[in-house]
Design a protein around this motif. Sequence first.
Motif, PDB file in Angstrom:
ATOM      1  N   GLU A 135       0.814  -1.216   0.000  1.00  0.00           N
ATOM      2  CA  GLU A 135       0.000   0.000   0.000  1.00  0.00           C
ATOM      3  C   GLU A 135       0.852   1.273   0.000  1.00  0.00           C
ATOM      4  O   GLU A 135       0.316   2.383  -0.108  1.00  0.00           O
ATOM      5  CB  GLU A 135      -0.913   0.012   1.222  1.00  0.00           C
ATOM      6  CG  GLU A 135      -1.898  -1.140   1.295  1.00  0.00           C
ATOM      7  CD  GLU A 135      -3.079  -0.947   0.363  1.00  0.00           C
ATOM      8  OE1 GLU A 135      -3.645   0.158   0.325  1.00  0.00           O
ATOM      9  OE2 GLU A 135      -3.411  -1.910  -0.353  1.00  0.00           O
TER      10      GLU A 135
ATOM     11  N   VAL B  97      -0.227   8.187   1.131  1.00  0.00           N
ATOM     12  CA  VAL B  97      -0.776   7.191   2.051  1.00  0.00           C
ATOM     13  C   VAL B  97      -0.192   7.439   3.441  1.00  0.00           C
ATOM     14  O   VAL B  97       0.992   7.746   3.590  1.00  0.00           O
ATOM     15  CB  VAL B  97      -0.443   5.766   1.573  1.00  0.00           C
ATOM     16  CG1 VAL B  97      -0.769   4.732   2.636  1.00  0.00           C
ATOM     17  CG2 VAL B  97      -1.194   5.464   0.287  1.00  0.00           C
ATOM     18  N   THR B  98      -1.001   7.301   4.476  1.00  0.00           N
ATOM     19  CA  THR B  98      -0.515   7.520   5.834  1.00  0.00           C
ATOM     20  C   THR B  98      -0.001   6.222   6.441  1.00  0.00           C
ATOM     21  O   THR B  98      -0.420   5.121   6.060  1.00  0.00           O
ATOM     22  CB  THR B  98      -1.624   8.074   6.745  1.00  0.00           C
ATOM     23  OG1 THR B  98      -2.635   7.076   6.918  1.00  0.00           O
ATOM     24  CG2 THR B  98      -2.237   9.335   6.154  1.00  0.00           C
TER      25      THR B  98
ATOM     26  N   ASP C 268      -0.749   5.420   9.372  1.00  0.00           N
ATOM     27  CA  ASP C 268      -1.920   4.893  10.081  1.00  0.00           C
ATOM     28  C   ASP C 268      -2.684   3.913   9.197  1.00  0.00           C
ATOM     29  O   ASP C 268      -3.188   2.891   9.680  1.00  0.00           O
ATOM     30  CB  ASP C 268      -2.841   6.038  10.505  1.00  0.00           C
ATOM     31  CG  ASP C 268      -4.034   5.552  11.308  1.00  0.00           C
ATOM     32  OD1 ASP C 268      -3.832   5.108  12.456  1.00  0.00           O
ATOM     33  OD2 ASP C 268      -5.168   5.603  10.794  1.00  0.00           O
ATOM     34  N   HIS C 269      -2.752   4.215   7.900  1.00  0.00           N
ATOM     35  CA  HIS C 269      -3.414   3.282   6.974  1.00  0.00           C
ATOM     36  C   HIS C 269      -2.638   1.970   6.899  1.00  0.00           C
ATOM     37  O   HIS C 269      -3.244   0.885   6.889  1.00  0.00           O
ATOM     38  CB  HIS C 269      -3.521   3.903   5.585  1.00  0.00           C
ATOM     39  CG  HIS C 269      -4.038   2.961   4.543  1.00  0.00           C
ATOM     40  ND1 HIS C 269      -5.348   2.547   4.496  1.00  0.00           N
ATOM     41  CD2 HIS C 269      -3.404   2.303   3.528  1.00  0.00           C
ATOM     42  CE1 HIS C 269      -5.514   1.700   3.487  1.00  0.00           C
ATOM     43  NE2 HIS C 269      -4.341   1.541   2.890  1.00  0.00           N
TER      44      HIS C 269
ATOM     45  N   LYS D  73      -3.508  -0.063   9.838  1.00  0.00           N
ATOM     46  CA  LYS D  73      -4.852  -0.644   9.712  1.00  0.00           C
ATOM     47  C   LYS D  73      -4.817  -1.909   8.853  1.00  0.00           C
ATOM     48  O   LYS D  73      -5.417  -2.938   9.203  1.00  0.00           O
ATOM     49  CB  LYS D  73      -5.804   0.378   9.098  1.00  0.00           C
ATOM     50  CG  LYS D  73      -7.224  -0.116   8.862  1.00  0.00           C
ATOM     51  CD  LYS D  73      -8.089   1.019   8.310  1.00  0.00           C
ATOM     52  CE  LYS D  73      -9.546   0.570   8.120  1.00  0.00           C
ATOM     53  NZ  LYS D  73      -9.688  -0.402   7.005  1.00  0.00           N
ATOM     54  N   VAL D  74      -4.101  -1.836   7.739  1.00  0.00           N
ATOM     55  CA  VAL D  74      -4.021  -2.979   6.830  1.00  0.00           C
ATOM     56  C   VAL D  74      -3.359  -4.173   7.522  1.00  0.00           C
ATOM     57  O   VAL D  74      -3.852  -5.306   7.459  1.00  0.00           O
ATOM     58  CB  VAL D  74      -3.244  -2.588   5.556  1.00  0.00           C
ATOM     59  CG1 VAL D  74      -2.933  -3.821   4.709  1.00  0.00           C
ATOM     60  CG2 VAL D  74      -4.044  -1.573   4.734  1.00  0.00           C
TER      61      VAL D  74
END
Length: 306
Positions: free
Chosen positions: A67, A72-73, A75-76, A79-80
């Motif tokens: 990702e 893109v953060t 934090d993302h 999450k993934v």
Amino acid sequence: MLVSSPVKPYAVSPLRHVPGSVQKPDYVGVMARETYDGPDVMDEETIEKMKIAGRIAADAILVAAAEIQPGVTTDHLDKVAHEFMCDNGAYPSSLQYQGFPKSICSSVNEVICHGIPDARPLEDGDLVKLDVTAFIHGVHGDNCATFFCGNVDEESRLLTERTQNAMNRGIKAVAPGRRFNVIGKVIQAYADRFGYDSVREYTGHGVHTAFHSGLIVLHYDEPTPLPVIKPGMTFTIEPMLTLGSARTEQWDDGWTVVTQDKSRCAQFEQTMVARENGVEILTLPSTGEPITGGRVTQKEKDAIGI
């Protein structure tokens, strides 16, 4: 040496939910340091369980790393990786470990380790270190790799490649009867060839039923005799090499560690078990081959179904 804007802290999202069906380590919800007074040598049943934990942790790195792109953060990415581990029945070992608020460590550029995933958008040219540990069947699998966001400069690319080489050289030095000193000796000798510095305050460690057992693995040459390597010992090797000085400082969050001179750092990590004839890696992804870092390959994507 590349000069870029220093990484700064951004907003951190709330704790992520873990399904009740997922077994949690005993330290969850406890702020005290983890304690372990058991053996460093594991039996084969425990080692087989660690291979499962290691595979989930390695695949989680790849799912998150796929990702990575500008905007893109981190934090993302957290999450993934969090959702992947939970979906596979594993608890993200970092989550609530001594109060750590996220499921992975994401350390960008001059952040050496323990970076907290947050709302900072990744930028073209960033070096992104993802450190992921999964807990399942009562054991942990711990690994880390460095990835590129967009187009990184040549200095950063070489640092990443050579840090992985340094880890691999340390792994090849493992043999029963040798002292753990040999690992740091070969890593520092390799790093010195390129003028890199090796972080001293943060080390490899014993890992199994405990996230950090107390066994220490140094990544620099240390004359004081360390313990002798024995078959069945399980531990990590995880060198952190810097373009400039490896002197460190910590942010006020109590976790994020950066280089004082803001020089970039790369890191790779594997969990392994010492065997009679050398070593066996326990954090292999579904490809069956170690993560190479840099960019997620098509083979790696195919193996984890993305």
